[in-house]
Design an enzyme around this catalytic site. Structure first.
Site, PDB file in Angstrom:
ATOM      1  N   HIS A  81       0.832  -1.220   0.000  1.00 16.53           N
ATOM      2  CA  HIS A  81       0.000   0.000   0.000  1.00 16.53           C
ATOM      3  C   HIS A  81       0.862   1.263   0.000  1.00 16.53           C
ATOM      4  O   HIS A  81       0.502   2.270   0.599  1.00 16.53           O
ATOM      5  CB  HIS A  81      -0.939   0.031   1.209  1.00 16.53           C
ATOM      6  CG  HIS A  81      -1.934  -1.083   1.236  1.00 16.53           C
ATOM      7  ND1 HIS A  81      -3.185  -0.986   0.693  1.00 16.53           N
ATOM      8  CD2 HIS A  81      -1.850  -2.345   1.742  1.00 16.53           C
ATOM      9  CE1 HIS A  81      -3.838  -2.123   0.870  1.00 16.53           C
ATOM     10  NE2 HIS A  81      -3.054  -2.971   1.496  1.00 16.53           N
ATOM     11  N   ASN A 154     -10.139  -2.894   2.545  1.00 18.10           N
ATOM     12  CA  ASN A 154      -9.852  -2.914   1.113  1.00 18.10           C
ATOM     13  C   ASN A 154     -11.126  -2.655   0.325  1.00 18.10           C
ATOM     14  O   ASN A 154     -12.212  -2.635   0.889  1.00 18.10           O
ATOM     15  CB  ASN A 154      -9.293  -4.288   0.709  1.00 18.10           C
ATOM     16  CG  ASN A 154      -7.808  -4.441   1.029  1.00 18.10           C
ATOM     17  OD1 ASN A 154      -7.103  -3.453   1.254  1.00 18.10           O
ATOM     18  ND2 ASN A 154      -7.337  -5.665   1.048  1.00 18.10           N
TER      19      ASN A 154
HETATM   20 FE1  HDE Z   1      -2.341  -4.743   5.535  1.00 14.56          FE
HETATM   21  N1  HDE Z   1      -0.521  -3.939   5.979  1.00 14.56           N
HETATM   22  N2  HDE Z   1      -1.666  -6.559   6.112  1.00 14.56           N
HETATM   23  N3  HDE Z   1      -4.065  -5.616   4.945  1.00 14.56           N
HETATM   24  N4  HDE Z   1      -2.981  -2.990   4.909  1.00 14.56           N
HETATM   25  C1  HDE Z   1      -0.168  -2.665   5.799  1.00 14.56           C
HETATM   26  O1  HDE Z   1       0.937  -1.361   7.412  1.00 14.56           O
HETATM   27  C2  HDE Z   1      -0.558  -6.781   6.855  1.00 14.56           C
HETATM   28  C3  HDE Z   1      -4.399  -6.927   5.036  1.00 14.56           C
HETATM   29  C4  HDE Z   1      -4.251  -2.678   4.502  1.00 14.56           C
HETATM   30  O2  HDE Z   1      -3.216   3.558   4.020  1.00 14.56           O
HETATM   31  C5  HDE Z   1       1.159  -2.336   6.416  1.00 14.56           C
HETATM   32  O3  HDE Z   1       1.262   0.853   7.752  1.00 14.56           O
HETATM   33  C6  HDE Z   1      -0.492  -8.153   7.254  1.00 14.56           C
HETATM   34  C7  HDE Z   1      -5.794  -7.121   4.809  1.00 14.56           C
HETATM   35  C8  HDE Z   1      -4.335  -1.295   4.112  1.00 14.56           C
HETATM   36  O4  HDE Z   1      -1.494   3.420   5.341  1.00 14.56           O
HETATM   37  C9  HDE Z   1       1.592  -3.662   7.063  1.00 14.56           C
HETATM   38  C10 HDE Z   1      -1.595  -8.761   6.705  1.00 14.56           C
HETATM   39  C11 HDE Z   1      -6.302  -5.877   4.566  1.00 14.56           C
HETATM   40  C12 HDE Z   1      -3.056  -0.780   4.326  1.00 14.56           C
HETATM   41  C13 HDE Z   1       0.435  -4.559   6.715  1.00 14.56           C
HETATM   42  C14 HDE Z   1      -2.329  -7.736   6.000  1.00 14.56           C
HETATM   43  C15 HDE Z   1      -5.213  -4.948   4.647  1.00 14.56           C
HETATM   44  C16 HDE Z   1      -2.248  -1.860   4.824  1.00 14.56           C
HETATM   45  C17 HDE Z   1       2.130  -1.678   5.479  1.00 14.56           C
HETATM   46  C18 HDE Z   1      -1.998 -10.210   6.775  1.00 14.56           C
HETATM   47  C19 HDE Z   1      -7.743  -5.501   4.235  1.00 14.56           C
HETATM   48  C20 HDE Z   1      -2.596   0.638   4.050  1.00 14.56           C
HETATM   49  C21 HDE Z   1       2.261  -0.245   5.915  1.00 14.56           C
HETATM   50  C22 HDE Z   1      -2.102 -10.712   8.096  1.00 14.56           C
HETATM   51  C23 HDE Z   1      -8.645  -5.734   5.353  1.00 14.56           C
HETATM   52  C24 HDE Z   1      -2.871   1.536   5.205  1.00 14.56           C
HETATM   53  C25 HDE Z   1       1.454  -0.148   7.097  1.00 14.56           C
HETATM   54  C26 HDE Z   1      -2.494   2.953   4.830  1.00 14.56           C
HETATM   55  C27 HDE Z   1      -0.915  -1.720   5.194  1.00 14.56           C
HETATM   56  C28 HDE Z   1       0.384  -5.824   7.148  1.00 14.56           C
HETATM   57  C29 HDE Z   1      -3.503  -8.022   5.259  1.00 14.56           C
HETATM   58  C30 HDE Z   1      -5.408  -3.553   4.432  1.00 14.56           C
HETATM   59  C31 HDE Z   1       2.921  -4.211   6.601  1.00 14.56           C
HETATM   60  C32 HDE Z   1       0.606  -8.783   8.069  1.00 14.56           C
HETATM   61  C33 HDE Z   1      -6.563  -8.450   4.862  1.00 14.56           C
HETATM   62  C34 HDE Z   1      -5.550  -0.560   3.577  1.00 14.56           C
HETATM   63  O5  HDE Z   1       1.713  -3.546   8.447  1.00 14.56           O
END
Ligand code: HDE
Length: 697
Positions: A81, A154
């Site tokens: 993202h 999402n």
């Molecule tokens: Fe994320 N995800 N994600 N994700 N995600 C990040 O956090 C992570 C997942 C989502 O506008 C990171 O600050 C793991 C699902 C959005 O700043 C990180 C897993 C969904 C955003 C991270 C998921 C999301 C992130 C990267 C699986 C939808 C952007 C930078 C367990 C419900 C937020 C940060 C923004 C961002 C980890 C899966 C949505 C690396 C470990 C499912 C919208 O922490």
């Protein structure tokens, strides 16, 4: 209208104490430029050197400070993202939701809560384009009176994997391949499809990312989903499960793939610009927040596990309950300070909103705080203006890198008797986790209830309209054609057979690989579920021009009265228009008046617009038919299935562009015919045209 703020003087940066004295102005009306230490600078054009043609001097601390700061301007971008666009706004409930949650911001329909929203792509870097085929992130920080609540979702209601331990793998697979460093922001490559072909649980999500949802027309038109099941808890302690949804009030729409490809080249910032311009022009994007509410007994009756993030609950089974509306009405003052430094975290909840045991969510509760430590350089990122709660924040956490506050007093612990005024825990209002009985073996094993990987993938595909099904098939064919390793393609064809035989047949034919699927044995035989028509974007087409943009191509001698009629009709629909002319200087109408253009032909391709109109004169049209850019402009609008209005003089251009007249290609000349064009434009794309132009999608 969007608030127009004055750029603050360099010395008055937000969050910093005001300078003791304002510097005398050097030039009338300007503050004095200073170093970061507040030293007035006399010359910002020349470094200190030994003689006018001599070497630079190490002594030049002003040069060194400026360059050093510049050298460190970048921070690590988000691992996923990374590319995002943000805006400020507010959320307001429609009515009290006290029966299901005690969350304070959902109680009073008169109360607005400040929000900051960020929309993102997943796979590409911060500088990548806005329109790859990809999931869009949908995050909202609510600055509530009980602390910040972060919704981090999402635009797709399901996910690729069921367990957090697989997240680094799916992301490594989709990102550019590590040896060659490409492709950027694209899933159409071998490592992604290798992983997917070995991961049956991804199949439902694959149907979504191959669908039009992954190439949205505008960030203002995407839906948002919490993906996981969450809990709402009311003041009596009653807990319900919820699935959280956002719906744009102007409806959802997508571009067609050929448009996405062209937009990526013509305007890599298409979505960011669109969001910015809409807010800037006072056309504020809005979303309704809704929940599907269900208790444990209902959850137990569903034919899938609500803790499984690869499943959705069709609205036909549990309808949406509307809670309130978010309006984004202010652009960021500074992209870096706000959109880049905002730190969302699914574990930022408020009393009344809690988690479920979804194993993907449980992993996320750890990951986000952890990633901020390296991305924002330590544990004090909550002090950054965009992250700071708007309610009081008091505790005994101290020090750490980037500490911006100056906590006073000798007490930095609790309990204490030395600081009676210091904060104490609050048993009545403090956050309490809903008591839930938990037992079980310590074990690394997926529940059997997570094993059906194909039924909902099939349901999604079969809930789509014909054009949407064609687009899924054509996206799969496009993506798999980029996979040079044949066994991967064969395995994917095997999965498609389990989803829908006809889909498999179309993709196999498009790849020229009929009869070559590697059969995949499903863990659970896929079932035939009821279709869910509300999943189809085409089915939900809002029949509106609101928030859309019409491109009007004008060339010398155009009918000025007709242009005025068209502009009025478009504006009445709360849509916007842009004028495109062969040259940016504009075109002269048949009334002799020169009208300036918003885009030159080369900079304003028709793929930027939702519908188009062409106003020429016989003479100017004669020149345009020999101009490839003009012919392609029109041909693309036709190929992208748009409504096209033209005045009689533009007919030769239509012919040159092989544009056939159909239900949405309409000659205009007066108010009535303009109204007919507006009706056609409101209907959106003319899907019936598509099969005449492309074999699949
Ligand atoms: Fe994320 N995800 N994600 N994700 N995600 C990040 O956090 C992570 C997942 C989502 O506008 C990171 O600050 C793991 C699902 C959005 O700043 C990180 C897993 C969904 C955003 C991270 C998921 C999301 C992130 C990267 C699986 C939808 C952007 C930078 C367990 C419900 C937020 C940060 C923004 C961002 C980890 C899966 C949505 C690396 C470990 C499912 C919208 O922490």
């Amino acid at each position: 209208m969007a608030s127009k703020k004055k750029t603050p003087a360099p010395t008055a940066a937000k969050g910093l104490a005001a300078p003791a004295e304002t510097h005398q102005t050097a030039q009338e009306g300007h503050a004095v430029l200073t170093t970061n230490q507040g030293l007035p600078i006399s010359d910002n054009q020349n470094s200190l050197r030994a003689g006018t043609r001599g070497p630079a001097l190490l002594e030049d601390f002003i040069l060194r400070e400026k360059i050093t700061h510049f050298d460190h301007e970048r921070i690590p971008e988000r691992i996923v993202h990374a590319r995002g666009s943000g805006a400020h706004g507010y959320f307001q409930p429609y009515e009290s939701a006290a029966d299901i949650t005690k969350a304070a911001f959902l109680q009073d329909p008169k109360k607005r809560t400040e929000v900051f929203a960020r929309f993102s792509t997943v796979a590409g870097g911060a500088g990548s384009v806005d329109l790859p085929r990809d999931v869009r992130g949908f995050s909202v920080k609510f600055y509530t009176q009980e602390g910040n609540y972060d919704f981090v979702g999402n635009n797709i209601p399901v996910f690729f994997i069921q367990d957090a331990i697989k997240f680094p793998d799916v992301i490594h697979a989709v990102k550019m391949e590590p040896d060659r460093g490409f492709p950027q922001a694209a899933s159409a490559h071998a490592t992604f499809w290798d992983f997917i072909s070995l991961t049956p649980e991804s199949m439902h999500m694959i149907m979504w990312v191959m669908s039009d949802r992954a190439i949205p027309r505008s960030l203002r038109m995407i839906e948002g989903f919490g993906v996981h099941t969450f809990r709402f808890v009311n003041a009596e302690g009653t807990s319900n499960f919820v699935k959280i949804h956002w719906r744009p009030t102007i409806g959802s729409a997508a571009v067609v793939w050929d448009e996405a490809v062209k937009i990526s080249g013509a305007d890599p910032d298409f979505h960011r610009r669109d969001l910015w311009e809409s807010i800037d022009k006072g056309d504020f994007p809005e979303w309704e927040l809704s929940v599907q509410v269900f208790d444990e007994a209902t959850a137990a009756k569903l034919d899938f596990d609500v803790l499984d993030p690869t499943k959705l609950i069709p609205e036909e089974i549990i309808p949406l309950r509307k809670l309130g509306k978010m309006v984004l009405n202010r652009n960021p003052d500074n992209h870096f300070a706000e959109t880049e430094q905002v730190a969302f975290c699914p574990s930022h909840v408020v009393p009344g909103i809690e988690f479920s045991d979804d194993p993907l969510l449980q992993g996320r509760l750890f990951s986000y705080l952890d990633t901020q430590l390296s991305r924002l350089g330590g544990p004090n990122f909550h002090q950054l203006p965009v992250n700071a709660p708007r309610c009081p924040m008091r505790n005994f956490q101290r020090d750490g890198l980037r500490q911006m506050e100056v906590p006073v007093g000798r007490v930095a612990y609790e309990p204490n008797s030395l600081a009676p005024e210091a904060p104490r825990e609050c048993p009545t209002h403090g956050f309490r986790t809903h008591p839930e009985e938990v037992s079980g073996e310590k074990i690394r094993k997926r529940s059997e209830t997570f094993a059906d990987h194909y039924s909902q993938a099939r349901m999604f595909f079969r809930s789509m309209s014909e054009p949407e099904q064609n687009h899924i098939a054509s996206a799969l064919a496009f993506e798999l054609a980029h996979v040079e390793i044949k066994p991967i393609r064969q395995k994917m064809l095997g999965h498609l057979q389990n989803i829908d035989q006809a889909l498999h047949d179309t993709v196999a034919a498009a790849l020229g690989m009929e009869g070559q699927a590697t059969p995949i044995e499903p863990a659970v035989t896929p079932r035939k579920l009821e279709a869910s028509p509300t999943l189809s974007l085409v089915g939900k087409n809002p029949n509106t021009l609101k928030g859309r943009k019409v491109g009007i191509f004008i060339a010398d001698g155009f009918n000025a009265v007709l242009l005025a009629t068209l502009k009025t009709a478009i504006t009445k629909e709360k849509a916007r228009f842009a004028l495109i002319a062969p040259k940016i200087g504009g075109a002269t109408g048949n009334d002799g008046v020169l009208v300036e253009a918003d885009h030159a032909l080369s900079g304003g391709p028709s793929c930027f617009f939702d519908a188009v109109a062409v106003l020429t004169s016989a003479e100017s049209c004669e020149l345009l038919v020999t101009e490839a850019a003009a012919v392609n402009w029109l041909r693309d609008a036709f190929g992208h299935l748009k409504a096209i209005a033209f005045d009689a003089s533009a007919l030769p251009l239509l012919e040159a562009a092989s544009v056939e007249q159909d239900a949405a290609v309409l000659q205009i000349g007066d108010k009535k015919s303009v109204a007919t064009f507006i009706t056609a434009a409101k209907a959106g794309r003319l899907w019936e045209r598509e099969p005449t132009l492309r074999s699949i999608g």
